[in-house]
Design a protein around this motif. Structure first.
Motif, mmCIF file in Angstrom:
data_model
loop_
_atom_site.group_PDB
_atom_site.id
_atom_site.type_symbol
_atom_site.label_atom_id
_atom_site.label_comp_id
_atom_site.label_asym_id
_atom_site.label_seq_id
_atom_site.Cartn_x
_atom_site.Cartn_y
_atom_site.Cartn_z
ATOM 1 N N GLU A 9 -3.652 -51.036 19.736
ATOM 2 C CA GLU A 9 -4.116 -50.577 18.425
ATOM 3 C C GLU A 9 -4.517 -51.750 17.525
ATOM 4 O OE1 GLU A 9 -1.242 -47.831 16.827
ATOM 5 O OE2 GLU A 9 -1.359 -46.566 18.597
ATOM 6 N N GLY A 10 -5.239 -52.711 18.111
ATOM 7 C CA GLY A 10 -5.752 -53.853 17.358
ATOM 8 C C GLY A 10 -4.773 -54.988 17.143
ATOM 9 N N GLN A 11 -3.533 -54.813 17.527
ATOM 10 C CA GLN A 11 -2.515 -55.860 17.366
ATOM 11 C C GLN A 11 -2.377 -56.668 18.652
ATOM 12 O OE1 GLN A 11 -1.745 -56.528 14.366
ATOM 13 N NE2 GLN A 11 0.271 -55.671 13.987
ATOM 14 N N ALA A 12 -2.391 -57.973 18.529
ATOM 15 C CA ALA A 12 -2.173 -58.842 19.690
ATOM 16 C C ALA A 12 -0.696 -58.803 20.062
ATOM 17 C CB ALA A 12 -2.597 -60.264 19.366
ATOM 18 N N VAL A 33 6.803 -53.179 22.901
ATOM 19 C CA VAL A 33 6.825 -51.713 22.978
ATOM 20 C C VAL A 33 7.929 -51.222 23.912
ATOM 21 C CG1 VAL A 33 4.416 -51.368 22.330
ATOM 22 C CG2 VAL A 33 5.003 -51.679 24.737
ATOM 23 N N ASN A 34 8.870 -52.116 24.220
ATOM 24 C CA ASN A 34 10.017 -51.764 25.054
ATOM 25 C C ASN A 34 9.562 -51.116 26.367
ATOM 26 O OD1 ASN A 34 12.763 -51.744 25.546
ATOM 27 N ND2 ASN A 34 13.027 -49.692 24.706
ATOM 28 N N PHE A 35 8.654 -51.801 27.074
ATOM 29 C CA PHE A 35 8.048 -51.256 28.288
ATOM 30 C C PHE A 35 8.179 -52.237 29.436
ATOM 31 C CE2 PHE A 35 4.398 -51.055 31.161
ATOM 32 C CZ PHE A 35 4.454 -49.732 31.566
ATOM 33 N N SER A 36 8.486 -51.698 30.603
ATOM 34 C CA SER A 36 8.423 -52.501 31.825
ATOM 35 C C SER A 36 8.101 -51.582 32.995
ATOM 36 C CB SER A 36 9.736 -53.253 32.080
ATOM 37 O OG SER A 36 10.781 -52.345 32.303
ATOM 38 N N ILE A 37 7.509 -52.174 34.024
ATOM 39 C CA ILE A 37 7.148 -51.429 35.223
ATOM 40 C C ILE A 37 7.170 -52.389 36.407
ATOM 41 C CG2 ILE A 37 4.685 -51.833 34.861
ATOM 42 C CD1 ILE A 37 4.142 -49.095 36.112
ATOM 43 N N GLU A 38 7.466 -51.858 37.562
ATOM 44 C CA GLU A 38 7.392 -52.614 38.812
ATOM 45 C C GLU A 38 6.519 -51.809 39.768
ATOM 46 O OE1 GLU A 38 10.339 -54.723 42.081
ATOM 47 O OE2 GLU A 38 11.119 -53.078 40.871
ATOM 48 N N TYR A 39 5.548 -52.491 40.389
ATOM 49 C CA TYR A 39 4.703 -51.805 41.356
ATOM 50 C C TYR A 39 4.322 -52.767 42.474
ATOM 51 C CZ TYR A 39 0.903 -53.902 38.631
ATOM 52 O OH TYR A 39 0.088 -54.771 37.965
ATOM 53 N N SER A 40 3.925 -52.201 43.605
ATOM 54 C CA SER A 40 3.608 -52.971 44.804
ATOM 55 C C SER A 40 2.384 -53.857 44.606
ATOM 56 C CB SER A 40 3.352 -52.022 45.967
ATOM 57 O OG SER A 40 2.925 -52.743 47.108
ATOM 58 N N MET A 60 1.876 -45.025 24.136
ATOM 59 C CA MET A 60 0.728 -45.382 23.290
ATOM 60 C C MET A 60 -0.470 -44.502 23.615
ATOM 61 S SD MET A 60 -0.316 -49.019 25.085
ATOM 62 C CE MET A 60 1.364 -49.592 25.064
ATOM 63 N N ASP A 61 -1.508 -44.630 22.798
ATOM 64 C CA ASP A 61 -2.708 -43.815 22.997
ATOM 65 C C ASP A 61 -3.500 -44.285 24.219
ATOM 66 O OD1 ASP A 61 -4.901 -45.745 22.219
ATOM 67 O OD2 ASP A 61 -3.824 -45.706 20.320
ATOM 68 N N GLU A 62 -4.416 -43.426 24.660
ATOM 69 C CA GLU A 62 -5.163 -43.680 25.888
ATOM 70 C C GLU A 62 -6.010 -44.952 25.829
ATOM 71 O OE1 GLU A 62 -8.245 -41.421 28.941
ATOM 72 O OE2 GLU A 62 -7.566 -40.386 27.143
ATOM 73 N N ALA A 63 -6.663 -45.192 24.712
ATOM 74 C CA ALA A 63 -7.505 -46.391 24.591
ATOM 75 C C ALA A 63 -6.673 -47.662 24.740
ATOM 76 C CB ALA A 63 -8.245 -46.390 23.258
ATOM 77 N N SER A 64 -5.515 -47.693 24.114
ATOM 78 C CA SER A 64 -4.629 -48.860 24.234
ATOM 79 C C SER A 64 -4.106 -49.002 25.657
ATOM 80 C CB SER A 64 -3.468 -48.763 23.247
ATOM 81 O OG SER A 64 -3.927 -48.866 21.917
ATOM 82 N N CYS A 65 -3.767 -47.869 26.289
ATOM 83 C CA CYS A 65 -3.302 -47.905 27.686
ATOM 84 C C CYS A 65 -4.340 -48.583 28.571
ATOM 85 C CB CYS A 65 -3.072 -46.498 28.219
ATOM 86 S SG CYS A 65 -1.699 -45.595 27.539
ATOM 87 N N GLU A 66 -5.585 -48.193 28.386
ATOM 88 C CA GLU A 66 -6.652 -48.743 29.215
ATOM 89 C C GLU A 66 -6.891 -50.221 28.932
ATOM 90 O OE1 GLU A 66 -9.956 -46.067 28.722
ATOM 91 O OE2 GLU A 66 -8.982 -44.533 29.957
ATOM 92 N N THR A 67 -6.795 -50.627 27.685
ATOM 93 C CA THR A 67 -6.953 -52.039 27.334
ATOM 94 C C THR A 67 -5.868 -52.879 27.983
ATOM 95 O OG1 THR A 67 -8.004 -51.516 25.231
ATOM 96 C CG2 THR A 67 -6.998 -53.705 25.419
ATOM 97 N N VAL A 68 -4.630 -52.453 27.838
ATOM 98 C CA VAL A 68 -3.497 -53.188 28.405
ATOM 99 C C VAL A 68 -3.601 -53.228 29.930
ATOM 100 C CG1 VAL A 68 -0.990 -53.198 28.684
ATOM 101 C CG2 VAL A 68 -1.991 -52.721 26.438
ATOM 102 N N ALA A 69 -3.886 -52.089 30.552
ATOM 103 C CA ALA A 69 -3.998 -52.030 32.010
ATOM 104 C C ALA A 69 -5.116 -52.936 32.514
ATOM 105 C CB ALA A 69 -4.223 -50.591 32.456
ATOM 106 N N ARG A 70 -6.242 -52.939 31.818
ATOM 107 C CA ARG A 70 -7.363 -53.809 32.208
ATOM 108 C C ARG A 70 -6.953 -55.279 32.143
ATOM 109 N NH1 ARG A 70 -10.801 -53.678 27.885
ATOM 110 N NH2 ARG A 70 -9.741 -55.573 27.276
#
Length: 79
Positions: A9-12, A33-40, A60-70
């Motif tokens: 959401e525009g915040q670094a 955002v108190n988030f963690s994940i483990e994947y292969s 978080m919202d979809e746009a932010s999800c896509e930014t972070v994932a990218r």
């Protein structure tokens, strides 16, 4: 461990990427955002992207999800 900057959401914010060699996984942590994940590590870039988006969608919202994932998949694809 690798540290990258991404945006929600525009915040670094900082994301941390750890390659766990014994388990052949990536462990991703986003403390702000108190988030963690483990994947292969065997997932291709598209699979990594989708895995991250699905789990981030709860915080978080979809746009932010896509930014972070990218940003994360770009950082891991160079490893």
């Amino acid at each position: 461990m690798q540290q990258i900057e991404t945006h929600i959401e525009g915040q670094a914010i900082e994301a941390f990427i750890f390659m766990h060699d014994t388990r052949d996984t990536y462990i991703i942590s986003i403390p702000d955002v108190n988030f963690s994940i483990e994947y292969s590590r065997s997932l291709d870039t598209k699979g990594q992207f989708e895995e991250i988006v699905v789990h981030l969608f709860n915080v978080m919202d979809e746009a932010s999800c896509e930014t972070v994932a990218r940003d994360i998949t770009e950082a891991t694809s160079t490893k």
